[in-house]
Design a protein around this motif. Structure first.
Motif, PDB file in Angstrom:
ATOM      1  N   VAL A   1     -14.120   6.341   0.614  1.00  0.00           N
ATOM      2  CA  VAL A   1     -13.349   5.877  -0.541  1.00  0.00           C
ATOM      3  C   VAL A   1     -11.939   5.481  -0.098  1.00  0.00           C
ATOM      4  O   VAL A   1     -11.249   6.259   0.563  1.00  0.00           O
ATOM      5  N   HIS A   2     -11.528   4.262  -0.456  1.00  0.00           N
ATOM      6  CA  HIS A   2     -10.221   3.741  -0.077  1.00  0.00           C
ATOM      7  C   HIS A   2      -9.532   3.130  -1.293  1.00  0.00           C
ATOM      8  O   HIS A   2      -9.875   2.030  -1.711  1.00  0.00           O
ATOM      9  N   PRO A   3      -8.563   3.853  -1.889  1.00  0.00           N
ATOM     10  CA  PRO A   3      -7.813   3.279  -3.010  1.00  0.00           C
ATOM     11  C   PRO A   3      -6.926   2.127  -2.534  1.00  0.00           C
ATOM     12  O   PRO A   3      -6.447   2.133  -1.401  1.00  0.00           O
ATOM     13  N   LEU A   4      -6.702   1.179  -3.409  1.00  0.00           N
ATOM     14  CA  LEU A   4      -5.756   0.096  -3.126  1.00  0.00           C
ATOM     15  C   LEU A   4      -4.383   0.483  -3.655  1.00  0.00           C
ATOM     16  O   LEU A   4      -4.276   1.093  -4.724  1.00  0.00           O
ATOM     17  N   ALA A   5      -3.344   0.115  -2.948  1.00  0.00           N
ATOM     18  CA  ALA A   5      -1.981   0.392  -3.405  1.00  0.00           C
ATOM     19  C   ALA A   5      -1.651  -0.436  -4.642  1.00  0.00           C
ATOM     20  O   ALA A   5      -0.956   0.031  -5.540  1.00  0.00           O
ATOM     21  N   LEU A   6      -2.173  -1.669  -4.682  1.00  0.00           N
ATOM     22  CA  LEU A   6      -1.921  -2.571  -5.800  1.00  0.00           C
ATOM     23  C   LEU A   6      -3.247  -3.044  -6.377  1.00  0.00           C
ATOM     24  O   LEU A   6      -4.012  -3.708  -5.670  1.00  0.00           O
ATOM     25  N   PRO A   7      -3.535  -2.736  -7.644  1.00  0.00           N
ATOM     26  CA  PRO A   7      -4.772  -3.225  -8.253  1.00  0.00           C
ATOM     27  C   PRO A   7      -4.815  -4.755  -8.214  1.00  0.00           C
ATOM     28  O   PRO A   7      -3.781  -5.413  -8.368  1.00  0.00           O
ATOM     29  N   VAL A   8      -6.006  -5.294  -7.982  1.00  0.00           N
ATOM     30  CA  VAL A   8      -6.195  -6.747  -7.946  1.00  0.00           C
ATOM     31  C   VAL A   8      -6.858  -7.162  -9.257  1.00  0.00           C
ATOM     32  O   VAL A   8      -8.021  -6.834  -9.495  1.00  0.00           O
ATOM     33  N   PRO A   9      -6.129  -7.867 -10.132  1.00  0.00           N
ATOM     34  CA  PRO A   9      -6.691  -8.262 -11.427  1.00  0.00           C
ATOM     35  C   PRO A   9      -7.979  -9.072 -11.257  1.00  0.00           C
ATOM     36  O   PRO A   9      -8.065  -9.955 -10.401  1.00  0.00           O
ATOM     37  N   CYS A  10      -8.969  -8.717 -12.070  1.00  0.00           N
ATOM     38  CA  CYS A  10     -10.270  -9.368 -11.960  1.00  0.00           C
ATOM     39  C   CYS A  10     -11.124  -8.938 -13.143  1.00  0.00           C
ATOM     40  O   CYS A  10     -11.038  -7.790 -13.584  1.00  0.00           O
TER      41      CYS A  10
ATOM     42  N   VAL B   1      -8.013  -8.038  -1.630  1.00  0.00           N
ATOM     43  CA  VAL B   1      -8.381  -6.656  -1.298  1.00  0.00           C
ATOM     44  C   VAL B   1      -8.254  -6.436   0.204  1.00  0.00           C
ATOM     45  O   VAL B   1      -7.676  -5.437   0.648  1.00  0.00           O
ATOM     46  N   LEU B   2      -8.773  -7.359   1.002  1.00  0.00           N
ATOM     47  CA  LEU B   2      -8.716  -7.207   2.462  1.00  0.00           C
ATOM     48  C   LEU B   2      -7.282  -7.058   2.968  1.00  0.00           C
ATOM     49  O   LEU B   2      -7.039  -6.315   3.922  1.00  0.00           O
ATOM     50  N   LEU B   3      -6.346  -7.746   2.342  1.00  0.00           N
ATOM     51  CA  LEU B   3      -4.944  -7.653   2.761  1.00  0.00           C
ATOM     52  C   LEU B   3      -4.392  -6.234   2.643  1.00  0.00           C
ATOM     53  O   LEU B   3      -3.444  -5.876   3.342  1.00  0.00           O
TER      54      LEU B   3
END
Length: 151
Positions: A108-117, A134-136
């Motif tokens: 499990v890997h949370p993202l620091a910034l949610p990507v709107p979708c 997401v990859l960034l």
């Protein structure tokens, strides 16, 4: 109108309502309760448009999400489905419901910034632009594990 380009077919998005998505990302929830099994593989974890308000009163959920924001309509992390099972008798986890299939989650890997979708029901194709955002945000060692983005 420009056609939508998609991420590699091997990567799909899965939509899960909040606060359950936050419990997966930050609280050790490693089973997702579903009516049927999902195929193994990497998935982008998408927080759906709605919040499961009754779940907010569950003590386990309340302790887990205390102080967290609950973004919606966005990819919020990456998870790997490792399999699915059902429990006969005792539940495998405090998060497990006995009358459901338990989709096993790992890496499990949370993202620091949610990507709107926008999401969908069931595993869905991810727009290439979302996948690239997401990859960034992911550590370099994960790039080798995830399908390569191609235009």
């Amino acid at each position: 109108m420009t056609p939508t380009l998609y991420a590699p077919d091997a990567i799909r998005g899965i939509t899960i309502k909040q606060p359950w998505a936050a419990c997966i990302l930050h609280g050790g929830k490693r089973v997702e309760n579903r009516p049927r099994a999902w195929a193994p593989g990497w998935r982008l974890l998408h927080a759906g448009a709605e919040i499961d308000r009754p779940a907010l009163r569950d003590p386990l959920v309340a302790r887990t999400i205390r102080g967290l924001e609950l973004p919606t309509r966005a990819v919020v992390g990456v998870v790997r489905i490792t399999g699915s099972h059902t429990d006969l008798g005792e539940a495998c986890s405090p998060w497990a419901q006995l009358d459901r299939v338990h989709v096993d989650l790992d890496d499990v890997h949370p993202l620091a910034l949610p990507v709107p979708c926008d999401g969908q029901l069931g595993p869905w194709r991810v727009p290439l632009a979302v996948y690239e955002h997401v990859l960034l945000q992911l550590p370099a060692h994960l790039h080798a594990l995830l399908p390569e983005a191609t235009s």
